[in-house]
Each structure stands twice: as C-alpha cells, then as structure tokens.
Design a protein around this motif. Structure first.
Motif, PDB file in Angstrom:
ATOM      1  N   UNK A   3      -8.136  -5.044  45.883  1.00 64.57           N
ATOM      2  CA  UNK A   3      -7.154  -6.080  45.542  1.00 64.57           C
ATOM      3  C   UNK A   3      -7.586  -6.761  44.247  1.00 64.57           C
ATOM      4  N   UNK A   4      -6.758  -6.619  43.216  1.00 61.21           N
ATOM      5  CA  UNK A   4      -6.993  -7.323  41.958  1.00 61.21           C
ATOM      6  C   UNK A   4      -6.474  -8.742  42.123  1.00 61.21           C
ATOM      7  N   UNK A   5      -7.378  -9.686  42.353  1.00 62.16           N
ATOM      8  CA  UNK A   5      -7.018 -11.075  42.644  1.00 62.16           C
ATOM      9  C   UNK A   5      -6.563 -11.810  41.384  1.00 62.16           C
ATOM     10  N   UNK A   6      -5.778 -12.876  41.544  1.00 59.80           N
ATOM     11  CA  UNK A   6      -5.496 -13.740  40.397  1.00 59.80           C
ATOM     12  C   UNK A   6      -6.782 -14.433  39.958  1.00 59.80           C
ATOM     13  N   UNK A   7      -6.887 -14.798  38.682  1.00 63.42           N
ATOM     14  CA  UNK A   7      -8.075 -15.534  38.250  1.00 63.42           C
ATOM     15  C   UNK A   7      -8.081 -16.952  38.815  1.00 63.42           C
ATOM     16  N   UNK A   8      -9.258 -17.519  39.009  1.00 64.08           N
ATOM     17  CA  UNK A   8      -9.361 -18.895  39.472  1.00 64.08           C
ATOM     18  C   UNK A   8      -9.556 -19.001  40.976  1.00 64.08           C
ATOM     19  N   UNK A   9      -9.414 -20.221  41.477  1.00 64.42           N
ATOM     20  CA  UNK A   9      -9.651 -20.500  42.897  1.00 64.42           C
ATOM     21  C   UNK A   9      -8.550 -21.398  43.457  1.00 64.42           C
ATOM     22  N   UNK A  11     -12.474 -10.458  41.990  1.00 65.31           N
ATOM     23  CA  UNK A  11     -12.085 -11.810  41.584  1.00 65.31           C
ATOM     24  C   UNK A  11     -12.876 -12.265  40.366  1.00 65.31           C
ATOM     25  N   UNK A  12     -12.398 -13.353  39.789  1.00 67.99           N
ATOM     26  CA  UNK A  12     -13.113 -13.999  38.695  1.00 67.99           C
ATOM     27  C   UNK A  12     -12.777 -15.479  38.733  1.00 67.99           C
ATOM     28  N   UNK A  13     -13.672 -16.297  38.209  1.00 70.43           N
ATOM     29  CA  UNK A  13     -13.407 -17.726  38.194  1.00 70.43           C
ATOM     30  C   UNK A  13     -12.424 -18.125  37.122  1.00 70.43           C
ATOM     31  N   UNK A  14     -12.234 -17.250  36.123  1.00 66.29           N
ATOM     32  CA  UNK A  14     -11.327 -17.560  35.017  1.00 66.29           C
ATOM     33  C   UNK A  14     -10.725 -16.261  34.514  1.00 66.29           C
TER      34      UNK A  14
END
Length: 368
Positions: free
Chosen positions: A223-229, A116-119
């Motif tokens: 799992x390549x997550x979408x960016x953000x929360x 994951x990433x925050x952006x």
C-alpha cells in the motif's frame, strides 16, 4: 455527456426509506455528494450505534444512485458520530484504555505492507513500486494499492491509463502490469481533476478500494500510503490489516524529523515497523564519477539504530531511476541487472525476512 448533478442524486434517493419509514432524501443525512465521470460518491451520517441498522439503507441508496442515467457506480459510506459519554470514571477507578477493534483478515490476501513517509517528496511512491516488483521477483503474488487519494502517482509510474472493468457483483477488477495487480483512485478520476473530499469520503474510497476490488489470491499487498500522519493515514493504520510498515526518508535532518512522526504513529496503533529506507542517499556524477552527498548520507541508518528498527537499505539519487519512473517502466523491470534494481531487490528481501520473522496474523478491516 452531461455530468450528473447533486440534485439528481438527491432525487434518486426520494424512493429510499429510512428504518423509521421517512424518505432518505429529506432526512438531512446525505452529505459530501461528489460526481466525476459517472462515479457517484456520498456519505450518510447516521446516529452512533445504528450503523448496522442503516446498512440496508446504504445498499438501497447505492442502487438508487446507480439507476440514474449515465451513472457507472455509486460509492456510499456510513459515517456515525458517537456522542461523548456524560459518565465520568469514579475517583477510585482509573480510566479504562479503549479496546482496539478486531481486524479480521481480508480473504485471499496474505500480508499487507504500508509504505509511508512523514512528508512528501522523498520518493515514497517510486520506492513502493520497485519494492512491489522486488517482492514479485522473489516469486510472490503481489498487488499494489495507491492509497494517496489527493496525489495518486501509481498510474503514471506504471504507464497505465483507462478505467478498470467491473467484476462480479459490485467488485472492480484491478489493472495488471509487470505481473502485479494494481489499483488507484487515479484510474477512476481524470488526471487533471482535483479531488476535493472531506475525511469521510477519503475513508470510504480507501476502504472500497480494498474491500470491493477483486484482488484474488495475493501473498503480499503493498500500500502506497499518503505522505504525513493525518486522517487518511490513521484510517489505514487503524482499520486496514497491516502486517507491517516501511518508512521512506531522505538522509537530511528535516526529513528524518517527519519520518520519526510516521514511526511514532505506527507504534501508537500497534503496527510493526519493518524498517527504514534511505532514499536519494548519494549522487554519483555520471560525467566525472565523483560521489556527492546532496542530502547528506547515513542519517536514516543512524536513526534506525537509535530507535531500534531495522535499516532496510539505501537507494541513490540517480537520473535513470527518475527517467524510468516518468516513462512508466520502473528500474527493477527496465534494468533488472543494474545496481539500482539490485538495491530495491535487496530491500525487498529484507522486508520479506521481516515479515517471515513475525508470526502474528495480519488483522483486517472492520466496518461499523
């Protein structure tokens, strides 16, 4: 071939009856109808607490939609709106903390790791791909799920195209390349097609790419997550059996602010943070050999120490990583003995050590 219309989908549902005998098509419960390349997606909004009673209706609706000429597959999700309770806790009783839903294991998958990433724009997808390949280099059976519905990158990073084959029952066979099993919404929707879905449709697609894909026996699913929360991220964190998470950030303060949000989200839903990766850490000039800290350096490591999570390693900003990614030949595969592949393999080993250090069994998906 003429695209299937929403009206055709609704007409197909006229033969499907609700538990009370009324036709589904005229109930007002059908929403978010979306059709692309013969794939039909829609939601059924049902009364809270009645999801189990409506499961046969969901299955019948999917079967009816798939009977439309030209239809390849129907993805139907149940969305239940639970009304707020009118009861207030007594003054002498503190409000009870809602219990976390149980998450039974997904058969055949040992551990699921979220990257994951925050952006956006910090290299999360490239890290996901090379991390998965690094874990495979350790002798593990690895799968990769692209959970970024709105901006799927995995097909391009693997140089994969075409449509997955249908497996037994309603399952979908994942694509395979470089020894990994791979699934992405990008295989089901044309690259130039904008996916304009509301939250329930995104949740449905994510759950079905986990639940209805024939992953087989895997040691690890990355799992390549979408960016953000946002909503999609919370769905994955709350309903998917995550054994741990890896947060990717660049060194500068602006990216680290958002990385902290991603870490806070995982902590809030009790998903262990296996560590932080600092991407685009330094740039070494290929002509003069000088080192340039374009985005700063060491910020992610300092942040990891500050909040008490492992620092998994750093990856430089390198032209060949970008070139190999664009060409669909990740650097861990194309240059396995190079320094950049070594950086990713080192991160993979650190992630594996973090997984092995945790004894709790990964939870799994719950469908109401």
């Amino acid at each position: 071939m003429t695209e299937i219309t929403s009206q055709q989908v609704l007409r197909s549902l006229e033969a499907v009856n609700l538990p009370d005998g009324k036709p589904l098509a005229f109930s007002g419960l059908v929403s978010d109808i979306f059709v692309t390349d013969g794939k039909i997606y829609f939601s059924l909004t049902v009364p809270g607490g009645d999801a189990k009673a409506f499961e046969p209706v969901r299955q019948a609706a999917a079967k009816a939609a798939e009977a439309i000429p030209g239809a390849k597959q129907a993805f139907v999700t149940l969305t239940a709106d639970k009304p707020a309770s009118d009861q207030k806790p007594r003054p002498s009783e503190p409000p009870k903390k809602p219990e976390q839903p149980a998450k039974p294991d997904i058969p055949g998958i040992g551990s699921i790791i979220a990257v994951a990433s925050g952006k956006g724009g910090v290299g999360k997808s490239t890290t996901s791909v090379n991390l998965a390949l690094g874990l495979a280099a350790e002798g593990l059976k690895v799968g990769l799920l692209d959970a970024d519905i709105y901006g799927p990158s995995i097909p391009r990073l693997f140089g994969l195209s075409g449509r997955p084959m249908q497996g037994p029952g309603r399952t979908i066979m994942p694509m395979e390349k470089f020894g990994l099993k791979v699934m992405s919404i990008g295989f089901l929707v044309d690259e130039g097609t904008a996916v304009i879905w509301r939250g329930p449709m995104v949740q449905s697609a994510l759950m079905q790419m986990l639940r209805e894909v024939a992953w087989g026996e895997l040691d690890v699913l990355v799992v390549d997550m979408p960016p953000g929360t946002g909503d999609a991220q919370l769905t994955m964190a709350q309903q998917v059996p995550l054994a741990g998470s890896v947060v990717v950030s660049t060194p500068q303060d602006l990216a680290l602010i958002d990385a902290r949000k991603a870490i806070a989200m995982f902590n809030k839903v009790s998903v262990p943070v296996l560590g932080i990766v600092e991407n685009m850490s330094t740039f070494i000039c290929p002509d003069c050999g000088a080192t340039h800290n374009i985005f700063g350096h060491g910020g992610a490591k300092d942040e990891a120490e500050k909040i008490g999570v492992p620092f998994l390693g750093e990856v430089p900003l390198a032209i060949n990583i970008r070139e190999k990614s664009d060409a669909g030949t990740p650097v861990v595969v194309d240059e396995p003995d190079g320094p950049h592949a070594a950086a990713y393999r080192s991160i993979a080993k650190a992630v594996l050590e973090g997984l092995n250090a945790r004894t709790r069994t990964a939870p799994s998906i719950v469908f109401d």
